[in-house]
Design a protein around this motif. Structure first.
Motif, mmCIF file in Angstrom:
data_model
loop_
_atom_site.group_PDB
_atom_site.id
_atom_site.type_symbol
_atom_site.label_atom_id
_atom_site.label_comp_id
_atom_site.label_asym_id
_atom_site.label_seq_id
_atom_site.Cartn_x
_atom_site.Cartn_y
_atom_site.Cartn_z
ATOM 1 N N ILE A 63 -6.422 -1.776 4.573
ATOM 2 C CA ILE A 63 -5.685 -2.377 3.455
ATOM 3 C C ILE A 63 -6.532 -3.460 2.796
ATOM 4 N N ALA A 64 -7.170 -4.301 3.611
ATOM 5 C CA ALA A 64 -7.960 -5.410 3.072
ATOM 6 C C ALA A 64 -9.190 -4.936 2.315
ATOM 7 N N ALA A 65 -9.593 -3.702 2.522
ATOM 8 C CA ALA A 65 -10.746 -3.171 1.792
ATOM 9 C C ALA A 65 -10.426 -2.915 0.320
ATOM 10 N N VAL A 66 -9.127 -2.880 -0.020
ATOM 11 C CA VAL A 66 -8.711 -2.667 -1.416
ATOM 12 C C VAL A 66 -8.897 -3.973 -2.184
ATOM 13 N N ARG A 119 -13.248 -12.544 -3.034
ATOM 14 C CA ARG A 119 -12.759 -11.211 -3.402
ATOM 15 C C ARG A 119 -11.253 -11.140 -3.207
ATOM 16 N N PRO A 120 -10.497 -10.682 -4.221
ATOM 17 C CA PRO A 120 -9.041 -10.548 -4.084
ATOM 18 C C PRO A 120 -8.656 -9.307 -3.277
ATOM 19 N N ALA A 121 -8.603 -9.452 -1.961
ATOM 20 C CA ALA A 121 -8.263 -8.346 -1.068
ATOM 21 C C ALA A 121 -6.753 -8.117 -1.048
ATOM 22 N N LEU A 122 -6.349 -6.880 -0.857
ATOM 23 C CA LEU A 122 -4.927 -6.557 -0.734
ATOM 24 C C LEU A 122 -4.408 -7.048 0.616
ATOM 25 N N VAL A 123 -3.267 -7.744 0.582
ATOM 26 C CA VAL A 123 -2.651 -8.304 1.788
ATOM 27 C C VAL A 123 -1.174 -7.907 1.804
ATOM 28 N N HIS A 124 -0.723 -7.270 2.880
ATOM 29 C CA HIS A 124 0.696 -6.908 3.015
ATOM 30 C C HIS A 124 1.544 -8.164 3.162
ATOM 31 N N PHE A 125 1.163 -9.065 4.029
ATOM 32 C CA PHE A 125 1.741 -10.379 4.295
ATOM 33 C C PHE A 125 3.126 -10.338 4.939
ATOM 34 N N ASP A 126 3.573 -9.162 5.372
ATOM 35 C CA ASP A 126 4.859 -9.092 6.062
ATOM 36 C C ASP A 126 4.832 -7.985 7.107
ATOM 37 N N ALA A 127 3.649 -7.771 7.722
ATOM 38 C CA ALA A 127 3.486 -6.651 8.652
ATOM 39 C C ALA A 127 3.878 -7.038 10.071
#
Length: 346
Positions: free
Chosen positions: A150-153, A217-225
């Protein structure tokens, strides 16, 4: 994450879709027949229903509260955020629900709604007592691998992915400042007492701006996993496996380290060797030096404030409201002490 008391809400915070179900499915899928329509619990912001169709498909229909309902600043358009998260995560090779249709609130829809495929299995939280230690270690490694993918996005900007909310920016210090200040503004709007002076909290991004600026870098973070949003399945030999992640409503683009805070709000996920080994088998994480520890403390404080302030518009009551007030006060105080100790290095 240990179990706090269950929330007790005094009002219905979801939206009963009732007779709208057939029309929404027709818009998204054409003529279909619903054989069973079941309300699902566990969510606090949206109404969620499991729809079983005559052709054997199982779908999830999520409906946001009306636009007029009280909510935190960042919560507007959350289902659009969830749809974006699932699409991006799926492209990165992570198991998530498929997005079948998303419609923002507008002339055709008084409330935003989202139609997803259903992930079969059970949440980790519900299965926790049935998972053997060896299976848990393997699952934590799987989860770490998924979070690294996910963070690679990379997103187009830092912050929440809805420019209209004013909570995104070209750089992470500016975006995080807006995100934190929005929660503090929500506390004032809803009359929520803060566990530390407003000015002290508002000044934190400036005070530790150099450390926030280390994120480029603005990585994608779910933040509620956390475990309630992780779905598990079982193989033919009865072993557990990660079936997927759900509920990407709180997702944003920013520091990948923030994921460690969202997946264990009550603890410190960076201390879990299995999780970290799984993550680092896919991608590196910053060394946990002063910069990383400073940012983790900022994100823990931010999440504790979000959880504290959201209790007002969601009308939490009973033992959960009492626990949340006590816990968030302790968490904010604890993290301010961590930041004070790190200040000479930061």
């Amino acid at each position: 994450m240990s179990r706090p008391p269950e929330p007790d809400t005094d009002t219905d915070i979801g939206t009963d879709i009732g007779t709208d179900t057939a029309e929404r499915l027709r818009q998204a899928l054409g003529p279909v027949t619903v054989t069973r329509d079941t309300a699902l619990g566990g969510g606090f912001a949206n109404s969620t229903r499991l729809l079983e169709l005559a052709d054997g498909r199982r779908l999830v229909l999520k409906t946001a509260p009306p636009e007029s309902a009280p909510a935190l600043t960042y919560e507007r358009g959350l289902l659009g955020t969830e749809a974006l998260f699932h699409r991006l995560a799926a492209r990165a090779g992570v198991r998530v629900p498929a997005v079948l249709h998303h419609e923002p609130a507008g002339p055709r829809a008084p409330a935003e709604w989202l139609l997803l495929s259903h992930l079969d299995g059970t949440t980790w939280d519900a299965a926790r007592d049935r998972i053997a230690p060896a299976d848990r270690a393997a699952l934590r490694r799987e989860l770490g691998e998924s979070l690294a993918r996910i963070a690679a996005v990379t997103g187009p900007a830092h912050g929440y992915p809805r420019p209209a909310a004013g909570l995104s920016a070209p750089d992470w210090p500016t975006a995080f400042t807006a995100m934190l200040h929005a929660v503090l503004g929500d506390a004032r709007r809803f009359g929520v007492a803060l566990p530390a002076p407003d000015g002290v909290l508002a000044d934190l991004p400036r005070r530790f701006g150099r450390r926030l600026a280390e994120v480029r870098r603005p990585a994608l973070v779910h933040f509620d996993a956390w475990e309630g949003n992780v779905v598990l399945g079982r193989t033919g030999d009865d072993r557990w496996h990660l079936a997927g992640l759900i509920d990407g409503e709180r997702a944003f683009f920013g520091d990948p380290l923030a994921e460690l805070v969202g997946l264990d709000p009550l603890g410190a996920a960076e201390d879990d060797p299995d999780l970290m080994a799984g993550y680092r088998s896919v991608a590196p994480l910053p060394a946990l030096g002063p910069g990383a520890r400073t940012r983790l403390a900022l994100y823990r404080l931010h999440l504790a404030l979000v959880m504290r302030v959201e209790a007002a518009p969601r009308a939490y009551g009973g033992g959960f409201a009492t626990w949340l007030d006590t816990w968030s006060t302790g968490r904010v105080t604890e993290q301010l002490a961590v930041l004070d100790a790190l200040a000479p290095e930061a």
